[in-house]
Design a protein around this motif. Structure first.
Motif, PDB file in Angstrom:
ATOM      1  N   ARG A 197      -1.060  -2.178  -4.328  1.00 43.18           N
ATOM      2  CA  ARG A 197      -2.053  -1.181  -4.059  1.00 43.18           C
ATOM      3  C   ARG A 197      -1.349   0.165  -4.005  1.00 43.18           C
ATOM      4  O   ARG A 197      -1.393   0.727  -3.127  1.00 43.18           O
ATOM      5  N   LEU A 212     -10.311  -0.801  -0.003  1.00 40.97           N
ATOM      6  CA  LEU A 212      -9.193  -1.789  -0.032  1.00 40.97           C
ATOM      7  C   LEU A 212      -9.062  -2.876   0.934  1.00 40.97           C
ATOM      8  O   LEU A 212      -8.584  -3.917   0.868  1.00 40.97           O
ATOM      9  N   PHE A 270       0.873  -1.009   0.018  1.00 38.61           N
ATOM     10  CA  PHE A 270      -0.045   0.137   0.113  1.00 38.61           C
ATOM     11  C   PHE A 270       0.724   1.216  -0.069  1.00 38.61           C
ATOM     12  O   PHE A 270       2.028   1.477   0.990  1.00 38.61           O
TER      13      PHE A 270
END
Lengths: 242, 242
Positions: free
Chosen positions: A39, A56, A8
Protein backbone atom coordinates in the motif's frame (compact mmCIF):
# COMPACT_ATOMS: atom_id res chain seq x y z
CA UNK A 1 -7.35 -16.77 5.40
CA UNK A 2 -3.67 -16.01 5.77
CA UNK A 3 -2.65 -13.17 8.06
CA UNK A 4 -1.89 -9.93 6.24
CA UNK A 5 1.15 -7.70 6.60
CA UNK A 6 0.56 -4.28 5.07
CA UNK A 7 3.35 -2.02 3.83
CA UNK A 8 1.98 1.52 4.05
CA UNK A 9 4.05 4.37 2.68
CA UNK A 10 5.18 6.43 -0.29
CA UNK A 11 7.13 5.58 -3.45
CA UNK A 12 9.81 3.73 -1.51
CA UNK A 13 7.09 1.31 -0.47
CA UNK A 14 5.29 1.41 -3.84
CA UNK A 15 8.51 0.37 -5.59
CA UNK A 16 9.29 -2.35 -3.07
CA UNK A 17 8.27 -5.18 -5.40
CA UNK A 18 10.81 -4.30 -8.06
CA UNK A 19 13.73 -6.72 -8.52
CA UNK A 20 15.53 -6.98 -5.19
CA UNK A 21 12.81 -4.93 -3.48
CA UNK A 22 12.25 -5.19 0.27
CA UNK A 23 8.52 -5.85 -0.15
CA UNK A 24 9.03 -8.75 -2.54
CA UNK A 25 11.72 -10.18 -0.23
CA UNK A 26 9.31 -10.05 2.70
CA UNK A 27 6.58 -11.66 0.57
CA UNK A 28 9.01 -14.45 -0.27
CA UNK A 29 10.07 -14.91 3.35
CA UNK A 30 6.45 -15.19 4.48
CA UNK A 31 5.28 -17.28 1.54
CA UNK A 32 2.62 -19.80 2.62
CA UNK A 33 2.43 -18.03 5.99
CA UNK A 34 1.32 -14.43 5.53
CA UNK A 35 0.38 -12.18 2.62
CA UNK A 36 2.51 -9.08 2.22
CA UNK A 37 0.37 -6.35 0.72
CA UNK A 38 1.75 -3.22 -0.94
CA UNK A 39 0.00 0.00 0.00
CA UNK A 40 2.68 2.40 -1.19
CA UNK A 41 1.58 5.71 -2.72
CA UNK A 42 4.32 7.49 -4.66
CA UNK A 43 4.58 11.21 -3.92
CA UNK A 44 2.29 11.07 -0.89
CA UNK A 45 3.09 12.87 2.32
CA UNK A 46 1.50 12.07 5.69
CA UNK A 47 -1.19 14.73 5.17
CA UNK A 48 -2.49 13.01 2.05
CA UNK A 49 -1.97 9.55 3.53
CA UNK A 50 -4.55 10.42 6.20
CA UNK A 51 -7.27 10.49 3.53
CA UNK A 52 -6.60 6.82 2.78
CA UNK A 53 -6.79 5.47 6.32
CA UNK A 54 -10.47 4.59 6.49
CA UNK A 55 -10.40 3.08 3.00
CA UNK A 56 -7.28 0.97 3.48
CA UNK A 57 -7.91 0.06 7.11
CA UNK A 58 -11.66 0.09 7.72
CA UNK A 59 -12.48 -0.04 11.41
CA UNK A 60 -15.19 -2.56 10.67
CA UNK A 61 -12.82 -5.14 9.20
CA UNK A 62 -13.24 -8.61 10.66
CA UNK A 63 -9.69 -9.52 9.61
CA UNK A 64 -7.43 -6.51 10.08
CA UNK A 65 -3.74 -6.87 9.22
CA UNK A 66 -1.53 -8.48 11.85
CA UNK A 67 1.27 -6.04 11.13
CA UNK A 68 1.99 -2.86 9.22
CA UNK A 69 5.04 -0.83 8.34
CA UNK A 70 4.54 2.95 8.27
CA UNK A 71 7.21 4.44 6.06
CA UNK A 72 6.51 8.11 5.33
CA UNK A 73 8.33 11.39 5.53
CA UNK A 74 10.54 11.56 2.44
CA UNK A 75 7.92 13.81 0.79
CA UNK A 76 6.92 15.73 3.92
CA UNK A 77 10.58 16.76 4.08
CA UNK A 78 10.49 18.44 0.64
CA UNK A 79 11.53 22.04 1.27
CA UNK A 80 9.13 24.93 1.26
CA UNK A 81 9.89 27.41 -1.49
CA UNK A 82 11.56 24.84 -3.75
CA UNK A 83 10.34 22.77 -6.71
CA UNK A 84 8.65 20.07 -4.63
CA UNK A 85 7.10 22.43 -2.08
CA UNK A 86 3.58 21.18 -2.74
CA UNK A 87 4.54 18.00 -0.91
CA UNK A 88 6.02 19.83 2.09
CA UNK A 89 4.47 19.23 5.52
CA UNK A 90 5.88 21.01 8.60
CA UNK A 91 7.74 18.76 11.04
CA UNK A 92 5.25 19.18 13.90
CA UNK A 93 2.35 18.27 11.63
CA UNK A 94 4.34 15.32 10.25
CA UNK A 95 4.72 13.91 13.74
CA UNK A 96 1.06 14.57 14.53
CA UNK A 97 -0.06 12.90 11.29
CA UNK A 98 2.05 9.84 12.08
CA UNK A 99 0.44 9.76 15.52
CA UNK A 100 -3.02 9.81 13.91
CA UNK A 101 -2.05 6.98 11.57
CA UNK A 102 -0.81 4.89 14.49
CA UNK A 103 -3.94 5.68 16.50
CA UNK A 104 -6.18 4.62 13.62
CA UNK A 105 -4.33 1.35 13.07
CA UNK A 106 -4.40 0.54 16.78
CA UNK A 107 -8.12 1.25 16.76
CA UNK A 108 -8.42 -1.19 13.84
CA UNK A 109 -6.65 -3.80 15.90
CA UNK A 110 -4.96 -3.19 19.26
CA UNK A 111 -2.65 -6.14 18.65
CA UNK A 112 -1.43 -4.98 15.24
CA UNK A 113 2.37 -4.93 15.17
CA UNK A 114 3.38 -1.48 13.94
CA UNK A 115 6.83 -0.50 12.74
CA UNK A 116 7.71 3.14 12.12
CA UNK A 117 10.41 3.69 9.50
CA UNK A 118 12.15 7.03 9.03
CA UNK A 119 12.85 8.36 5.54
CA UNK A 120 16.25 7.34 4.17
CA UNK A 121 19.02 9.94 4.03
CA UNK A 122 19.14 12.27 1.02
CA UNK A 123 22.16 12.56 -1.23
CA UNK A 124 21.84 16.10 -2.50
CA UNK A 125 24.51 15.60 -5.14
CA UNK A 126 22.76 12.44 -6.36
CA UNK A 127 19.46 14.34 -6.57
CA UNK A 128 21.12 17.04 -8.62
CA UNK A 129 22.73 14.54 -10.98
CA UNK A 130 19.37 12.86 -11.40
CA UNK A 131 17.58 16.14 -12.12
CA UNK A 132 20.24 17.10 -14.66
CA UNK A 133 19.88 13.75 -16.39
CA UNK A 134 16.16 14.47 -16.78
CA UNK A 135 16.04 18.21 -17.42
CA UNK A 136 19.59 19.19 -18.42
CA UNK A 137 20.28 22.89 -17.91
CA UNK A 138 16.68 23.42 -16.86
CA UNK A 139 17.20 21.37 -13.69
CA UNK A 140 16.64 23.30 -10.50
CA UNK A 141 19.70 24.92 -9.03
CA UNK A 142 18.67 24.60 -5.40
CA UNK A 143 17.99 21.17 -3.91
CA UNK A 144 14.34 20.34 -3.25
CA UNK A 145 15.36 18.23 -0.24
CA UNK A 146 18.41 18.34 2.02
CA UNK A 147 19.82 15.55 4.11
CA UNK A 148 19.90 17.75 7.18
CA UNK A 149 16.21 18.67 7.02
CA UNK A 150 15.19 15.07 6.30
CA UNK A 151 17.16 14.18 9.43
CA UNK A 152 14.86 16.43 11.46
CA UNK A 153 11.85 14.46 10.20
CA UNK A 154 13.62 11.19 10.96
CA UNK A 155 14.18 12.40 14.52
CA UNK A 156 10.47 13.23 14.92
CA UNK A 157 9.56 9.76 13.71
CA UNK A 158 11.91 8.05 16.18
CA UNK A 159 10.73 10.32 19.02
CA UNK A 160 7.13 9.39 18.33
CA UNK A 161 7.99 5.70 18.28
CA UNK A 162 9.59 6.10 21.72
CA UNK A 163 6.63 8.05 23.05
CA UNK A 164 4.23 5.36 21.84
CA UNK A 165 6.56 2.47 22.70
CA UNK A 166 6.59 1.20 19.13
CA UNK A 167 9.45 -0.51 17.30
CA UNK A 168 11.13 1.74 14.75
CA UNK A 169 13.89 1.79 12.17
CA UNK A 170 16.10 4.86 12.02
CA UNK A 171 16.94 4.33 8.37
CA UNK A 172 18.30 7.86 8.07
CA UNK A 173 21.02 7.14 10.65
CA UNK A 174 21.50 3.46 9.86
CA UNK A 175 22.34 4.01 6.19
CA UNK A 176 24.79 6.80 6.92
CA UNK A 177 26.87 4.46 9.07
CA UNK A 178 28.10 2.81 5.86
CA UNK A 179 30.79 4.56 3.86
CA UNK A 180 29.62 5.42 0.37
CA UNK A 181 25.93 5.19 1.38
CA UNK A 182 25.11 7.86 -1.21
CA UNK A 183 25.61 5.52 -4.18
CA UNK A 184 25.51 2.19 -2.40
CA UNK A 185 21.99 2.57 -1.03
CA UNK A 186 20.42 5.32 -3.16
CA UNK A 187 19.75 5.16 -6.90
CA UNK A 188 18.89 8.83 -7.47
CA UNK A 189 19.79 10.36 -4.15
CA UNK A 190 16.40 9.44 -2.65
CA UNK A 191 15.08 6.04 -3.79
CA UNK A 192 16.71 2.74 -2.93
CA UNK A 193 19.13 0.53 -4.83
CA UNK A 194 18.93 -3.25 -4.41
CA UNK A 195 21.43 -2.92 -1.55
CA UNK A 196 19.36 -0.16 0.01
CA UNK A 197 16.31 -2.40 -0.25
CA UNK A 198 18.25 -5.16 1.46
CA UNK A 199 18.91 -2.88 4.45
CA UNK A 200 15.19 -2.17 4.85
CA UNK A 201 14.34 -5.85 4.44
CA UNK A 202 16.85 -6.94 7.09
CA UNK A 203 15.77 -4.28 9.58
CA UNK A 204 12.06 -5.00 9.19
CA UNK A 205 12.67 -8.72 9.46
CA UNK A 206 14.71 -8.25 12.63
CA UNK A 207 11.78 -6.46 14.27
CA UNK A 208 9.24 -9.01 13.04
CA UNK A 209 11.44 -11.85 14.31
CA UNK A 210 11.92 -10.22 17.71
CA UNK A 211 8.17 -9.75 17.99
CA UNK A 212 5.81 -12.66 17.47
CA UNK A 213 5.98 -12.62 13.69
CA UNK A 214 8.94 -14.87 13.00
CA UNK A 215 8.37 -16.67 9.69
CA UNK A 216 10.24 -19.88 10.62
CA UNK A 217 8.01 -20.24 13.69
CA UNK A 218 4.76 -19.65 11.82
CA UNK A 219 2.83 -22.66 10.53
CA UNK A 220 2.30 -23.35 6.84
CA UNK A 221 -1.25 -22.60 5.75
CA UNK A 222 -1.57 -26.16 4.42
CA UNK A 223 0.41 -29.38 4.82
CA UNK A 224 3.97 -29.44 3.54
CA UNK A 225 4.03 -31.81 0.58
CA UNK A 226 6.40 -34.16 2.42
CA UNK A 227 3.82 -34.98 5.10
CA UNK A 228 1.11 -35.90 2.60
CA UNK A 229 0.58 -39.66 2.50
CA UNK A 230 0.19 -40.40 -1.20
CA UNK A 231 -2.03 -43.38 -0.48
CA UNK A 232 -4.28 -41.38 1.78
CA UNK A 233 -3.84 -37.66 1.05
CA UNK A 234 -7.13 -36.54 2.63
CA UNK A 235 -5.73 -37.39 6.05
CA UNK A 236 -3.13 -34.59 5.97
CA UNK A 237 -5.75 -32.10 4.82
CA UNK A 238 -8.29 -33.13 7.43
CA UNK A 239 -5.73 -32.55 10.16
CA UNK A 240 -4.21 -29.30 8.97
CA UNK A 241 -7.00 -27.45 7.23
CA UNK A 242 -9.00 -24.99 9.21
CA UNK B 1 -10.83 -3.10 -2.21
CA UNK B 2 -8.37 -3.67 -5.01
CA UNK B 3 -9.04 -6.50 -7.45
CA UNK B 4 -7.07 -9.64 -6.73
CA UNK B 5 -4.99 -11.71 -9.14
CA UNK B 6 -4.18 -15.14 -7.69
CA UNK B 7 -1.18 -17.22 -8.75
CA UNK B 8 -2.13 -20.83 -8.06
CA UNK B 9 0.46 -23.52 -8.53
CA UNK B 10 3.44 -25.44 -7.21
CA UNK B 11 6.99 -24.42 -6.23
CA UNK B 12 7.49 -22.46 -9.46
CA UNK B 13 4.67 -20.24 -8.27
CA UNK B 14 5.69 -20.35 -4.60
CA UNK B 15 9.18 -19.10 -5.52
CA UNK B 16 7.84 -16.40 -7.83
CA UNK B 17 8.55 -13.56 -5.37
CA UNK B 18 12.27 -14.26 -5.19
CA UNK B 19 14.58 -11.67 -6.82
CA UNK B 20 13.57 -11.39 -10.47
CA UNK B 21 10.54 -13.62 -9.89
CA UNK B 22 7.54 -13.48 -12.21
CA UNK B 23 5.09 -13.01 -9.33
CA UNK B 24 6.95 -10.03 -7.89
CA UNK B 25 7.22 -8.51 -11.37
CA UNK B 26 3.47 -8.84 -11.85
CA UNK B 27 2.87 -7.33 -8.40
CA UNK B 28 5.05 -4.40 -9.40
CA UNK B 29 3.31 -3.97 -12.75
CA UNK B 30 -0.11 -3.91 -11.08
CA UNK B 31 0.95 -1.81 -8.09
CA UNK B 32 -1.86 0.52 -6.99
CA UNK B 33 -4.21 -1.33 -9.34
CA UNK B 34 -4.50 -4.97 -8.31
CA UNK B 35 -3.06 -7.21 -5.61
CA UNK B 36 -1.07 -10.18 -6.85
CA UNK B 37 -1.45 -13.00 -4.35
CA UNK B 38 0.86 -16.00 -4.17
CA UNK B 39 -0.86 -19.33 -3.72
CA UNK B 40 2.02 -21.55 -4.74
CA UNK B 41 2.48 -24.88 -2.95
CA UNK B 42 5.89 -26.46 -3.44
CA UNK B 43 5.77 -30.16 -4.26
CA UNK B 44 2.02 -30.21 -4.89
CA UNK B 45 0.50 -32.05 -7.81
CA UNK B 46 -3.03 -31.43 -9.15
CA UNK B 47 -4.47 -34.21 -6.98
CA UNK B 48 -3.35 -32.51 -3.77
CA UNK B 49 -4.19 -29.04 -5.13
CA UNK B 50 -7.85 -30.11 -5.33
CA UNK B 51 -7.97 -30.25 -1.53
CA UNK B 52 -7.17 -26.55 -1.37
CA UNK B 53 -9.83 -25.30 -3.77
CA UNK B 54 -12.66 -24.62 -1.34
CA UNK B 55 -10.29 -23.04 1.16
CA UNK B 56 -8.47 -20.78 -1.29
CA UNK B 57 -11.46 -19.98 -3.46
CA UNK B 58 -14.59 -20.23 -1.33
CA UNK B 59 -17.74 -20.23 -3.43
CA UNK B 60 -19.32 -17.83 -0.96
CA UNK B 61 -16.72 -15.09 -1.46
CA UNK B 62 -18.22 -11.69 -2.15
CA UNK B 63 -14.99 -10.57 -3.82
CA UNK B 64 -13.52 -13.47 -5.78
CA UNK B 65 -10.27 -12.88 -7.68
CA UNK B 66 -10.58 -11.20 -11.08
CA UNK B 67 -7.91 -13.47 -12.53
CA UNK B 68 -5.92 -16.57 -11.72
CA UNK B 69 -3.00 -18.40 -13.22
CA UNK B 70 -3.10 -22.19 -12.91
CA UNK B 71 0.43 -23.50 -13.18
CA UNK B 72 0.64 -27.19 -12.24
CA UNK B 73 1.98 -30.37 -13.72
CA UNK B 74 5.72 -30.34 -12.98
CA UNK B 75 5.10 -32.70 -10.04
CA UNK B 76 2.32 -34.72 -11.65
CA UNK B 77 4.92 -35.58 -14.31
CA UNK B 78 7.30 -37.18 -11.80
CA UNK B 79 7.83 -40.73 -13.04
CA UNK B 80 6.24 -43.74 -11.44
CA UNK B 81 8.84 -46.12 -10.01
CA UNK B 82 11.46 -43.40 -9.49
CA UNK B 83 12.51 -41.35 -6.44
CA UNK B 84 9.68 -38.80 -6.73
CA UNK B 85 6.95 -41.29 -7.57
CA UNK B 86 4.77 -40.22 -4.65
CA UNK B 87 4.05 -37.02 -6.58
CA UNK B 88 3.16 -38.82 -9.79
CA UNK B 89 -0.34 -38.39 -11.19
CA UNK B 90 -1.35 -40.16 -14.44
CA UNK B 91 -1.81 -37.87 -17.46
CA UNK B 92 -5.55 -38.49 -17.83
CA UNK B 93 -6.13 -37.70 -14.17
CA UNK B 94 -3.92 -34.61 -14.48
CA UNK B 95 -6.12 -33.26 -17.25
CA UNK B 96 -9.27 -34.14 -15.31
CA UNK B 97 -7.96 -32.45 -12.16
CA UNK B 98 -7.14 -29.30 -14.12
CA UNK B 99 -10.68 -29.37 -15.49
CA UNK B 100 -12.06 -29.58 -11.95
CA UNK B 101 -9.90 -26.65 -10.86
CA UNK B 102 -11.15 -24.55 -13.79
CA UNK B 103 -14.74 -25.57 -13.10
CA UNK B 104 -14.44 -24.57 -9.46
CA UNK B 105 -12.91 -21.19 -10.26
CA UNK B 106 -15.55 -20.47 -12.88
CA UNK B 107 -18.18 -21.37 -10.32
CA UNK B 108 -16.53 -18.89 -7.94
CA UNK B 109 -16.80 -16.23 -10.60
CA UNK B 110 -17.87 -16.83 -14.21
CA UNK B 111 -15.93 -13.73 -15.29
CA UNK B 112 -12.63 -14.75 -13.68
CA UNK B 113 -9.83 -14.59 -16.26
CA UNK B 114 -8.08 -17.97 -16.13
CA UNK B 115 -4.70 -18.73 -17.64
CA UNK B 116 -3.44 -22.29 -17.87
CA UNK B 117 0.35 -22.64 -17.86
CA UNK B 118 2.11 -25.87 -18.77
CA UNK B 119 5.08 -27.10 -16.77
CA UNK B 120 8.44 -25.87 -18.08
CA UNK B 121 10.68 -28.31 -19.93
CA UNK B 122 12.95 -30.55 -17.88
CA UNK B 123 16.71 -30.63 -18.33
CA UNK B 124 17.55 -34.16 -17.26
CA UNK B 125 21.27 -33.45 -17.18
CA UNK B 126 20.68 -30.38 -15.01
CA UNK B 127 18.53 -32.44 -12.64
CA UNK B 128 21.30 -35.00 -12.35
CA UNK B 129 23.94 -32.35 -11.68
CA UNK B 130 21.70 -30.85 -9.02
CA UNK B 131 21.08 -34.23 -7.34
CA UNK B 132 24.81 -34.98 -7.33
CA UNK B 133 25.55 -31.60 -5.75
CA UNK B 134 23.13 -32.49 -2.94
CA UNK B 135 23.70 -36.22 -2.47
CA UNK B 136 27.03 -36.99 -4.14
CA UNK B 137 27.38 -40.65 -5.10
CA UNK B 138 24.09 -41.44 -3.42
CA UNK B 139 22.17 -39.43 -6.03
CA UNK B 140 19.71 -41.47 -8.03
CA UNK B 141 21.00 -42.92 -11.25
CA UNK B 142 17.73 -42.75 -13.15
CA UNK B 143 16.01 -39.40 -13.70
CA UNK B 144 12.86 -38.79 -11.67
CA UNK B 145 11.43 -36.70 -14.49
CA UNK B 146 12.08 -36.69 -18.24
CA UNK B 147 11.51 -33.87 -20.66
CA UNK B 148 9.59 -36.12 -22.99
CA UNK B 149 7.08 -37.24 -20.35
CA UNK B 150 6.63 -33.67 -19.05
CA UNK B 151 5.86 -32.76 -22.66
CA UNK B 152 2.92 -35.17 -22.61
CA UNK B 153 1.51 -33.34 -19.58
CA UNK B 154 2.09 -29.99 -21.26
CA UNK B 155 0.10 -31.24 -24.26
CA UNK B 156 -2.80 -32.29 -22.02
CA UNK B 157 -2.82 -28.84 -20.45
CA UNK B 158 -2.92 -27.07 -23.82
CA UNK B 159 -5.59 -29.45 -25.12
CA UNK B 160 -7.78 -28.72 -22.12
CA UNK B 161 -7.33 -24.96 -22.60
CA UNK B 162 -8.51 -25.37 -26.22
CA UNK B 163 -11.48 -27.50 -25.18
CA UNK B 164 -12.53 -24.93 -22.61
CA UNK B 165 -11.59 -21.93 -24.76
CA UNK B 166 -9.17 -20.57 -22.15
CA UNK B 167 -5.94 -18.69 -22.75
CA UNK B 168 -2.85 -20.77 -22.11
CA UNK B 169 0.93 -20.62 -22.14
CA UNK B 170 2.79 -23.56 -23.62
CA UNK B 171 5.88 -22.91 -21.54
CA UNK B 172 7.26 -26.34 -22.33
CA UNK B 173 7.42 -25.54 -26.06
CA UNK B 174 8.10 -21.83 -25.73
CA UNK B 175 11.26 -22.25 -23.66
CA UNK B 176 12.69 -24.92 -25.93
CA UNK B 177 12.60 -22.49 -28.86
CA UNK B 178 15.61 -20.71 -27.34
CA UNK B 179 19.01 -22.27 -27.75
CA UNK B 180 20.62 -23.12 -24.43
CA UNK B 181 17.24 -23.13 -22.65
CA UNK B 182 18.58 -25.78 -20.27
CA UNK B 183 20.85 -23.36 -18.40
CA UNK B 184 19.38 -20.08 -19.54
CA UNK B 185 15.90 -20.67 -18.15
CA UNK B 186 16.37 -23.46 -15.57
CA UNK B 187 18.46 -23.26 -12.40
CA UNK B 188 18.41 -26.95 -11.46
CA UNK B 189 16.88 -28.52 -14.53
CA UNK B 190 13.34 -27.79 -13.26
CA UNK B 191 12.98 -24.44 -11.46
CA UNK B 192 13.40 -21.08 -13.14
CA UNK B 193 16.34 -18.71 -13.38
CA UNK B 194 15.70 -14.95 -13.45
CA UNK B 195 15.56 -15.21 -17.26
CA UNK B 196 13.14 -18.11 -17.03
CA UNK B 197 10.99 -16.04 -14.69
CA UNK B 198 11.08 -13.20 -17.21
CA UNK B 199 9.62 -15.51 -19.87
CA UNK B 200 6.68 -16.44 -17.62
CA UNK B 201 6.15 -12.80 -16.66
CA UNK B 202 6.09 -11.64 -20.30
CA UNK B 203 3.74 -14.41 -21.41
CA UNK B 204 1.28 -13.88 -18.56
CA UNK B 205 1.33 -10.13 -19.10
CA UNK B 206 0.66 -10.57 -22.82
CA UNK B 207 -2.48 -12.55 -22.03
CA UNK B 208 -3.63 -10.10 -19.34
CA UNK B 209 -3.06 -7.18 -21.72
CA UNK B 210 -4.95 -8.86 -24.55
CA UNK B 211 -7.83 -9.53 -22.19
CA UNK B 212 -9.36 -6.74 -20.11
CA UNK B 213 -6.64 -6.69 -17.49
CA UNK B 214 -4.13 -4.27 -18.96
CA UNK B 215 -2.36 -2.44 -16.12
CA UNK B 216 -1.84 0.85 -18.02
CA UNK B 217 -5.57 1.01 -18.72
CA UNK B 218 -6.62 0.29 -15.14
CA UNK B 219 -7.29 3.22 -12.81
CA UNK B 220 -5.18 3.96 -9.77
CA UNK B 221 -6.96 3.03 -6.55
CA UNK B 222 -6.48 6.62 -5.27
CA UNK B 223 -5.51 9.92 -6.87
CA UNK B 224 -2.05 10.21 -8.39
CA UNK B 225 -0.11 12.62 -6.21
CA UNK B 226 0.23 15.08 -9.10
CA UNK B 227 -3.54 15.71 -9.26
CA UNK B 228 -3.84 16.53 -5.57
CA UNK B 229 -4.36 20.26 -5.03
CA UNK B 230 -2.12 21.03 -2.05
CA UNK B 231 -4.38 23.88 -0.99
CA UNK B 232 -7.46 21.71 -1.14
CA UNK B 233 -6.45 18.03 -1.00
CA UNK B 234 -9.84 16.70 0.09
CA UNK B 235 -11.24 17.56 -3.33
CA UNK B 236 -9.15 14.93 -5.13
CA UNK B 237 -10.12 12.33 -2.56
CA UNK B 238 -13.82 13.16 -2.69
CA UNK B 239 -13.80 12.68 -6.44
CA UNK B 240 -11.72 9.55 -6.71
CA UNK B 241 -12.46 7.59 -3.57
CA UNK B 242 -15.15 5.01 -3.70
Amino acid sequence: MRPQIVLFGDSITEQSFRAGGWGASLADTYSRKADVVNRGYGGYNTRWALFLLHHLFPLSSATPPVAATIFLGANDAALSGRTSERQHVPTEEYKENLRRIVRHLKECSPTMLLVLITPPPVDEFGRKEYASSLYGDKAMELPERTNQVTGVYAKQCIELAKELDLPSIDLWSKMQETEGWQKKFLSDGLHLTAEGNAVVYREVLKIFNDAWLSAPEMPYDFPHHSVIDEKNPEKAFQQQCF
